[in-house]
Scaffold this motif. Structure first.
Motif, PDB file in Angstrom:
ATOM      1  N   GLU A 244     -38.754  -8.682   7.614  1.00  0.00           N
ATOM      2  CA  GLU A 244     -37.784  -8.439   8.677  1.00  0.00           C
ATOM      3  C   GLU A 244     -36.369  -8.850   8.266  1.00  0.00           C
ATOM      4  O   GLU A 244     -35.418  -8.605   9.000  1.00  0.00           O
ATOM      5  N   ILE A 245     -36.242  -9.459   7.090  1.00  0.00           N
ATOM      6  CA  ILE A 245     -34.949  -9.990   6.638  1.00  0.00           C
ATOM      7  C   ILE A 245     -34.287  -8.991   5.690  1.00  0.00           C
ATOM      8  O   ILE A 245     -34.936  -8.458   4.796  1.00  0.00           O
ATOM      9  N   GLU A 246     -33.006  -8.754   5.887  1.00  0.00           N
ATOM     10  CA  GLU A 246     -32.247  -7.831   5.052  1.00  0.00           C
ATOM     11  C   GLU A 246     -31.132  -8.589   4.318  1.00  0.00           C
ATOM     12  O   GLU A 246     -30.484  -9.461   4.909  1.00  0.00           O
ATOM     13  N   ASP A 247     -30.950  -8.246   3.041  1.00  0.00           N
ATOM     14  CA  ASP A 247     -29.801  -8.728   2.260  1.00  0.00           C
ATOM     15  C   ASP A 247     -29.713 -10.259   2.253  1.00  0.00           C
ATOM     16  O   ASP A 247     -28.628 -10.825   2.414  1.00  0.00           O
ATOM     17  N   LEU A 248     -30.848 -10.938   2.036  1.00  0.00           N
ATOM     18  CA  LEU A 248     -30.861 -12.399   2.096  1.00  0.00           C
ATOM     19  C   LEU A 248     -29.894 -13.022   1.100  1.00  0.00           C
ATOM     20  O   LEU A 248     -29.243 -14.021   1.396  1.00  0.00           O
ATOM     21  N   PRO A 253     -26.364 -11.263   5.199  1.00  0.00           N
ATOM     22  CA  PRO A 253     -27.796 -11.388   5.495  1.00  0.00           C
ATOM     23  C   PRO A 253     -28.062 -11.174   6.985  1.00  0.00           C
ATOM     24  O   PRO A 253     -27.260 -11.573   7.838  1.00  0.00           O
ATOM     25  N   LEU A 254     -29.194 -10.553   7.272  1.00  0.00           N
ATOM     26  CA  LEU A 254     -29.485 -10.147   8.644  1.00  0.00           C
ATOM     27  C   LEU A 254     -30.987 -10.248   8.896  1.00  0.00           C
ATOM     28  O   LEU A 254     -31.803  -9.970   8.015  1.00  0.00           O
ATOM     29  N   TRP A 255     -31.326 -10.635  10.101  1.00  0.00           N
ATOM     30  CA  TRP A 255     -32.734 -10.637  10.541  1.00  0.00           C
ATOM     31  C   TRP A 255     -32.855  -9.653  11.690  1.00  0.00           C
ATOM     32  O   TRP A 255     -32.161  -9.775  12.691  1.00  0.00           O
ATOM     33  N   ARG A 256     -33.742  -8.687  11.533  1.00  0.00           N
ATOM     34  CA  ARG A 256     -34.006  -7.729  12.610  1.00  0.00           C
ATOM     35  C   ARG A 256     -35.321  -8.116  13.286  1.00  0.00           C
ATOM     36  O   ARG A 256     -36.392  -7.943  12.711  1.00  0.00           O
ATOM     37  N   VAL A 257     -35.239  -8.612  14.498  1.00  0.00           N
ATOM     38  CA  VAL A 257     -36.426  -9.022  15.246  1.00  0.00           C
ATOM     39  C   VAL A 257     -37.066  -7.769  15.849  1.00  0.00           C
ATOM     40  O   VAL A 257     -36.424  -7.064  16.635  1.00  0.00           O
ATOM     41  N   PRO A 258     -38.319  -7.449  15.498  1.00  0.00           N
ATOM     42  CA  PRO A 258     -38.948  -6.242  16.032  1.00  0.00           C
ATOM     43  C   PRO A 258     -39.016  -6.289  17.554  1.00  0.00           C
ATOM     44  O   PRO A 258     -39.186  -7.369  18.150  1.00  0.00           O
ATOM     45  N   HIS A 276     -33.693  -6.453  17.657  1.00  0.00           N
ATOM     46  CA  HIS A 276     -32.533  -7.323  17.888  1.00  0.00           C
ATOM     47  C   HIS A 276     -31.992  -7.814  16.554  1.00  0.00           C
ATOM     48  O   HIS A 276     -32.713  -8.440  15.773  1.00  0.00           O
ATOM     49  N   ALA A 277     -30.730  -7.514  16.269  1.00  0.00           N
ATOM     50  CA  ALA A 277     -30.107  -7.904  15.003  1.00  0.00           C
ATOM     51  C   ALA A 277     -29.498  -9.293  15.123  1.00  0.00           C
ATOM     52  O   ALA A 277     -28.667  -9.540  16.007  1.00  0.00           O
ATOM     53  N   VAL A 278     -29.905 -10.191  14.241  1.00  0.00           N
ATOM     54  CA  VAL A 278     -29.390 -11.563  14.234  1.00  0.00           C
ATOM     55  C   VAL A 278     -28.715 -11.821  12.891  1.00  0.00           C
ATOM     56  O   VAL A 278     -29.394 -12.005  11.872  1.00  0.00           O
ATOM     57  N   PRO A 279     -27.377 -11.847  12.827  1.00  0.00           N
ATOM     58  CA  PRO A 279     -26.702 -12.215  11.578  1.00  0.00           C
ATOM     59  C   PRO A 279     -27.066 -13.645  11.201  1.00  0.00           C
ATOM     60  O   PRO A 279     -27.131 -14.526  12.065  1.00  0.00           O
ATOM     61  N   LEU A 280     -27.297 -13.880   9.918  1.00  0.00           N
ATOM     62  CA  LEU A 280     -27.747 -15.187   9.455  1.00  0.00           C
ATOM     63  C   LEU A 280     -26.581 -15.961   8.840  1.00  0.00           C
ATOM     64  O   LEU A 280     -25.936 -15.492   7.898  1.00  0.00           O
ATOM     65  N   ARG A 387     -21.575 -11.962  13.954  1.00  0.00           N
ATOM     66  CA  ARG A 387     -21.716 -12.792  12.757  1.00  0.00           C
ATOM     67  C   ARG A 387     -20.749 -13.980  12.801  1.00  0.00           C
ATOM     68  O   ARG A 387     -21.106 -15.105  12.412  1.00  0.00           O
ATOM     69  N   ALA A 388     -19.554 -13.743  13.284  1.00  0.00           N
ATOM     70  CA  ALA A 388     -18.592 -14.834  13.396  1.00  0.00           C
ATOM     71  C   ALA A 388     -19.101 -15.925  14.348  1.00  0.00           C
ATOM     72  O   ALA A 388     -18.894 -17.120  14.109  1.00  0.00           O
ATOM     73  N   LEU A 389     -19.791 -15.515  15.421  1.00  0.00           N
ATOM     74  CA  LEU A 389     -20.356 -16.490  16.351  1.00  0.00           C
ATOM     75  C   LEU A 389     -21.409 -17.368  15.672  1.00  0.00           C
ATOM     76  O   LEU A 389     -21.398 -18.595  15.798  1.00  0.00           O
TER      77      LEU A 389
END
Length: 402
Positions: A244-248, A253-258, A276-280, A387-389
């Motif tokens: 579920e993790i992209e571009d670690l 980097p991003l986590w897409r929660v199914p 749900h996209a969660v910037p890491l 992502r800034a948040l």
């Protein structure tokens, strides 16, 4: 033909799919990650389907043995699907109820339901004929749960018991629901109150430090820190998988929660558009790298189904109450619970960044816009602002990572 490794590695996708073995046997994988063995065969010129059972309860070797048994029945002139399942004991009916419902549940919730039945219910009444069970027996079982201080757990167990007996009534296996009125003699649930949450960055850092110093499983401590840094719901972290993790290792980097693990209507849970996209933040990435080292995850040879924060049984997530128990041991009982990170995130960032950030904070928490027209037409993810948040939140919780 399939291999054990391929079966274990089969990961959920946006649509259900099949992985063929031989002679009509295949593994069926749903968008929620449930894997079941199925056999396609022909009977009297018509194609039919036999559902053998769920993996990993039924292994590849066992599924092949079931296939051969079914083929033998066909040669004997017997339709394998015509042999009805024998359901007599409470456990047999409960497991049939579980199989009937599990595809509509998230993997983490399904695991919790089965684990709770195996822990609290099956040892006491699992072997009893379902039609012989009476209300006083159920009350005794549920009071044992209450005696552990788990009032809400006992209440949920009563609801599950009632659902199982209702399923048994529908199948003609019993004519009564002895769990229906048991709640009248159970302990009264405490009034619903807002879940406790810390409201200053200093307190949040103090909790994370205390939790890290507590003895216990690394998976629980790492999941606690990641939950804090991402402010998602607990179930999303418990069921998190590496694919579920992209571009670690990249710049964004991003986590897409199914959507299956989000608090959504059932009609949306199989639609990948509602992930749900969660910037890491750098701090969240650091936690993931430590988890990879701790649990031997190899990005070059990934097992897509690998849990990021596995429980003692590597195929199951950490326990539902593990992080909460960690906070209690760390001295924060009554002050903060796992779900409280969402309140902390909102309260502290709103105070830090002011009213202009309120909308972005709500979206970062996956709250639906109050304006339904906006909800329908504004699908921009605004990942840069989000992502800034999370970068700011990571700096507040762990300023030592830079």
């Amino acid at each position: 033909m399939l291999t054990n490794g391929a079966v274990k590695a089969a990961a959920a996708q946006a649509r259900a799919y099949k992985m063929s073995d031989a002679s009509g046997l295949y593994l069926y994988v749903t968008p929620t990650g449930t894997k079941s063995w199925r056999l396609k065969y022909r009977w009297q010129g018509r194609e039919k389907l036999l559902v053998i059972g769920r993996f990993p309860e039924i292994s590849l070797a066992q599924a092949r043995a079931h296939r051969e048994e079914a083929k033998a029945k066909i040669r004997q002139g017997v339709d394998p699907s015509s042999i009805s399942e024998k359901l007599e004991t409470f456990e047999q009916v409960a497991r049939a109820w579980y199989r009937h419902n599990e595809n509509s549940w998230s993997p983490a919730h399904a695991a919790d339901v089965l684990a709770s039945l195996q822990r609290d219910i099956f040892p006491a009444i699992g072997a009893r004929p379902i039609a012989s069970i009476e209300p006083p027996e159920l009350l005794e079982v549920l009071r044992l749960v209450e005696d552990r201080g788990r009032i809400e757990t006992a209440r949920r167990q009563r609801q599950r018991l009632s659902a199982i007996f209702g399923y048994g009534i529908a199948r003609g296996l019993t004519d009564k629901d002895p769990a229906l009125h048991v709640g009248r003699a159970m302990s009264t649930a405490r009034p619903v109150r807002p879940q406790p949450a810390l409201t200053s960055a200093d307190e949040c850092r103090e909790l994370l430090g205390a939790a890290d110093r507590e003895p216990g499983r690394a998976a629980t401590r790492l999941a606690s820190r990641f939950l804090a840094l991402t402010a998602v719901r607990l179930e999303a972290v418990r069921g998190m998988r590496w694919d579920e993790i992209e571009d670690l290792d990249g710049a964004e980097p991003l986590w897409r929660v199914p959507p299956a693990r989000m608090k959504l209507k059932r009609s949306k849970k199989d639609d990948p558009r509602f992930a749900h996209a969660v910037p890491l933040s750098r701090q969240a990435v650091a936690v993931l790298r430590e988890a990879a080292r701790e649990f031997g995850y190899d990005a070059q040879r990934p097992q897509a189904d690998d849990l990021v924060f596995p429980g003692r049984d590597r195929s199951r997530p950490i326990g539902e109450s593990a992080i909460g128990a960690l906070y209690e041991r760390a001295g924060f009982a009554g002050r903060h619970v796992p779900h409280g990170w969402r309140s902390s995130f909102s309260t502290i960032l709103n105070e830090t960044l002011g009213p202009d950030a309120a909308s972005d904070i709500d979206r970062a928490l996956a709250h639906s816009p109050k304006d339904k027209v906006e909800a329908a037409y504004n699908r921009a993810e605004l990942l840069g602002r989000r992502r800034a948040l999370f970068d700011r939140w990571g700096e507040l919780l762990d300023p030592m990572i830079f």
